[in-house]
Design an enzyme around this catalytic site. Structure first.
Site, PDB file in Angstrom:
ATOM      1  CD  GLU A 282      70.068 -19.323  -5.358  1.00 29.68           C
ATOM      2  OE1 GLU A 282      69.174 -20.399  -5.430  1.00 29.68           O
ATOM      3  OE2 GLU A 282      71.131 -20.034  -5.544  1.00 29.68           O
ATOM      4  CG  ASP A 286      66.312 -20.745  -4.078  1.00 29.08           C
ATOM      5  OD1 ASP A 286      66.901 -21.434  -4.792  1.00 29.08           O
ATOM      6  OD2 ASP A 286      66.917 -19.962  -3.431  1.00 29.08           O
ATOM      7  CB  SER A 496      71.203 -22.868  -6.232  1.00 24.43           C
ATOM      8  OG  SER A 496      72.114 -22.593  -5.382  1.00 24.43           O
ATOM      9  CG  ASP A 538      72.380 -46.507  -5.391  1.00 30.86           C
ATOM     10  OD1 ASP A 538      73.294 -45.456  -5.206  1.00 30.86           O
ATOM     11  OD2 ASP A 538      73.148 -47.660  -5.130  1.00 30.86           O
ATOM     12  CB  ILE A 539      72.749 -41.576  -8.459  1.00 29.19           C
ATOM     13  CG1 ILE A 539      71.386 -40.989  -8.245  1.00 29.19           C
ATOM     14  CG2 ILE A 539      73.363 -41.117  -9.683  1.00 29.19           C
ATOM     15  CD1 ILE A 539      70.532 -41.274  -9.545  1.00 29.19           C
ATOM     16  N   GLY A 570      75.065 -47.714  -3.404  1.00 30.65           N
ATOM     17  CA  GLY A 570      74.715 -47.201  -1.993  1.00 30.65           C
ATOM     18  C   GLY A 570      75.101 -45.801  -1.647  1.00 30.65           C
ATOM     19  CG  ASP A 572      77.466 -41.535  -4.436  1.00 33.63           C
ATOM     20  OD1 ASP A 572      77.216 -40.490  -4.433  1.00 33.63           O
ATOM     21  OD2 ASP A 572      76.939 -42.423  -4.908  1.00 33.63           O
TER      22      ASP A 572
END
Length: 593
Positions: A282, A286, A496, A538-539, A570, A572
């Site tokens: 992690e 990051d 993450s 937009d996905i 839009g 979601d």
């Protein structure tokens, strides 16, 4: 609208207990010892404990509106972030409230020298015997059933004088059970897919900084380091950011960032051991992507400890507590002078919203709002459990329910979901989203979320709160990220990965604004749902999954056939408003007032 500390008052807060010469109000009362714990002997009366008391706020509505005003482009106060002094002045309770609490503490035997009055919070150190008298309770050691070596001092019930009931919002640690668990399943846990020494540059198979630059239209943009544009990375759960891995990652995947570096801030005895053999996936992910894409100054905030836990099937107390110590980190950050604050804070941890005590979640969300008021963009991964894992409430009545996540559900953080593939990008099944059961839908989200709900109709009715804050706000790639950890390349997946990638883009946008003599973006959400909306792609393909009838930590759970939040036109609840287009966003923020 938001953060109504006193809008929902649990029944037990209205109960009074008659005692000799006084009346007391029960603040919390657990019906039984939480599952997985057994009561042991009382601790030594001389044992000291550090208590944190949240003072009930009187200016909540005013404060919320100020945060929204200074974060909404076009408002006359946009970008006029508050100093620590101004913020404390705004939130400081009435003098009579502070005096009432402080007098009670001193009368109860709390050493005056140990009391730190920080306005909306008061911290103090007290012995167990004094705490028992003050809170009219008994403390005991409680031991883990499966691991008797783990124990903590807690109580099942405490009260305060009734004259203080409306002034004392919360005192902890008291009834908050939980324990450290190393590398437990958190909602933003990483999935190690494979190991390799030659990660491919095929971006449909493996994501690298170059892939993200091309996909999100960043090109070769490299910002100049600026002390006003610091990106902060949260480090919890004994995750250590290793310099040797970081330098090697830059050499392999971001040579244009050669010379980038990060410093470490130790909070509450947090460590950053360089020779540890512990998993540090992690932390590596990051720091490598935050700096591999932004070239901002960076600070790794390593924090020890764990936060309080209300157990549920995904995080039962006896083994699976992965709640993070948000309060320790937040109090530390808010104590810093303006010039020492990060401009962006990226955190890739979280838990089921219901596993966090409700008052704790509201108090913590208020502190995130305070960071936003001071100009910090607070970014959280939305989680990796899709619509939910256990899909069961943890109250007395076990009800099938989609599980929202926290802190992603706090309206004052920007939550980031995950996508995968390119041409087109698609929502990925594990990307958490949904609607908060604790926080109402903020006004900046009304139109976008209602548009989605109108299309959804009665599907999943009763499994979620249609009036709750929608999660996530945005999304970014979250699958098969190449990282360098403990001397080798591996690929990992999870929201993450999405959070630091998005945070890096915000840091680059801040660099553009600073170069134009404009303030940093700060709290992002009013911008994202307003003037910044056209800067997101937009996905509309894919969707999340969950509620499959099995929890990775607790076996059989309720199944909801075909449970999913679909990506659609839009906003979601799996990809938010979409993924960032840096080229368009840069043009917007450069001239935005």
């Amino acid at each position: 609208m938001l953060l109504r500390w006193h809008s929902v008052i649990p029944l037990f807060l209205t109960m009074t207990v008659a005692l000799p010469n006084t009346y007391r109000t029960v603040v919390e009362d657990l019906p039984a010892i939480p599952e997985g714990w057994v009561q042991g002997n009382p601790p030594s009366p001389e044992t000291s404990v550090r208590m944190n008391l949240a003072v009930g706020q009187r200016n909540t509505r005013t404060f919320e509106q100020i945060v929204l005003d200074i974060s909404t482009p076009g408002h006359r106060n946009y970008g006029k972030h508050l100093s620590r002094r101004d913020l404390k002045g705004l939130l400081r309770p009435r003098r009579e409230t502070s005096n009432l609490i402080l007098s009670w503490l001193e009368e109860s035997g709390v050493p005056k020298r140990s009391i730190v009055d920080d306005g909306d919070w008061i911290h103090f150190v007290i012995s167990i015997s004094q705490a028992e008298r003050m809170l009219q309770t008994r403390f005991y050691y409680f031991h883990d059933v499966q691991d008797p070596g783990i124990s903590m001092i807690r109580t099942l019930k405490y009260s305060v004088p009734s004259r203080l009931a409306r002034h004392v919002y919360m005192i902890q640690p008291t009834t908050k059970f939980g324990k450290p668990k190393k590398h437990a399943n958190s909602v933003a846990s990483l999935q190690v897919i494979y190991s390799s020494t030659n990660a491919t540059e095929n971006c449909n198979a493996t994501i690298t900084p170059r892939c993200l630059r091309e996909l999100y239209k960043m090109g070769d943009y490299v910002a100049k380091p600026d002390c006003r544009n610091v990106i902060g990375i949260s480090g919890y759960l004994d995750q250590y950011a290793r310099y040797s891995d970081f330098y090697k990652f830059l050499e392999l995947y971001a040579p244009e960032m050669k010379g980038a570096n990060f410093s470490v801030a130790h909070i509450g005895n947090g460590q950053n051991l360089q020779n540890s053999t512990r998993n540090s996936i992690e932390a590596s992910l990051d720091i490598e992507y935050a700096l591999g894409l932004s070239n901002a100054s960076a600070v790794f905030y390593t924090t020890s400890g764990r936060g309080p836990l209300v157990p549920d099937l995904d995080q039962p107390e006896q083994e699976h507590n992965s709640n993070e110590p948000y309060l320790d980190q937040l109090h530390y950050l808010l104590s810093l002078p303006q010039e020492a604050l990060p401009a962006v804070l990226s955190t890739s941890y979280g838990e089921n919203e219901q596993s966090v005590p409700e008052r704790f979640s509201h108090a913590t969300c208020n502190l995130f709002a305070q960071l936003g008021a001071r100009g910090v963009s607070v970014i959280f991964s939305s989680g990796d459990s899709g619509v939910g894992s256990s899909c069961l409430t943890n109250g007395k009545k076990k009800i099938t329910r989609f599980n929202p996540t926290f802190p992603a559900s706090c309206p004052f953080v920007t939550s980031v979901g995950a996508t995968f593939k390119i041409n087109p990008e698609r929502a990925i099944g594990f990307s958490s989203g949904g609607f908060s059961d604790r926080h109402s839908r903020p006004v900046y989200q009304n139109d976008a979320v209602q548009h989605y709900l109108d299309k959804l109709g009665d599907q999943w009715k009763g499994l979620y709160n249609p009036k709750g804050r929608g999660i996530p706000d945005v999304s970014a790639q979250g699958a098969n990220f190449a990282i360098y950890d403990h001397g080798k390349v591996i690929t990992v997946s999870g929201t993450s990965a999405s959070a630091p990638a998005f945070a890096a883009i915000i840091a680059n946008l801040n660099a553009i604004r600073l170069r134009a003599n404009k303030p940093v973006l700060g709290y992002l959400n009013p911008f994202i749902y307003g003037k910044g909306r056209e800067g997101f792609t937009d996905i509309v393909h894919g969707g999340s999954k969950g509620c499959v009838g099995y929890s990775s930590t607790n076996g059989s759970t309720p199944a909801v056939p075909y449970a999913s939040w679909n990506a659609t036109e839009g906003w979601d609840p799996v990809t938010g408003v979409g993924t960032p287009n840096f080229r368009i966003l840069a043009k917007i923020v450069q001239h935005m007032e």
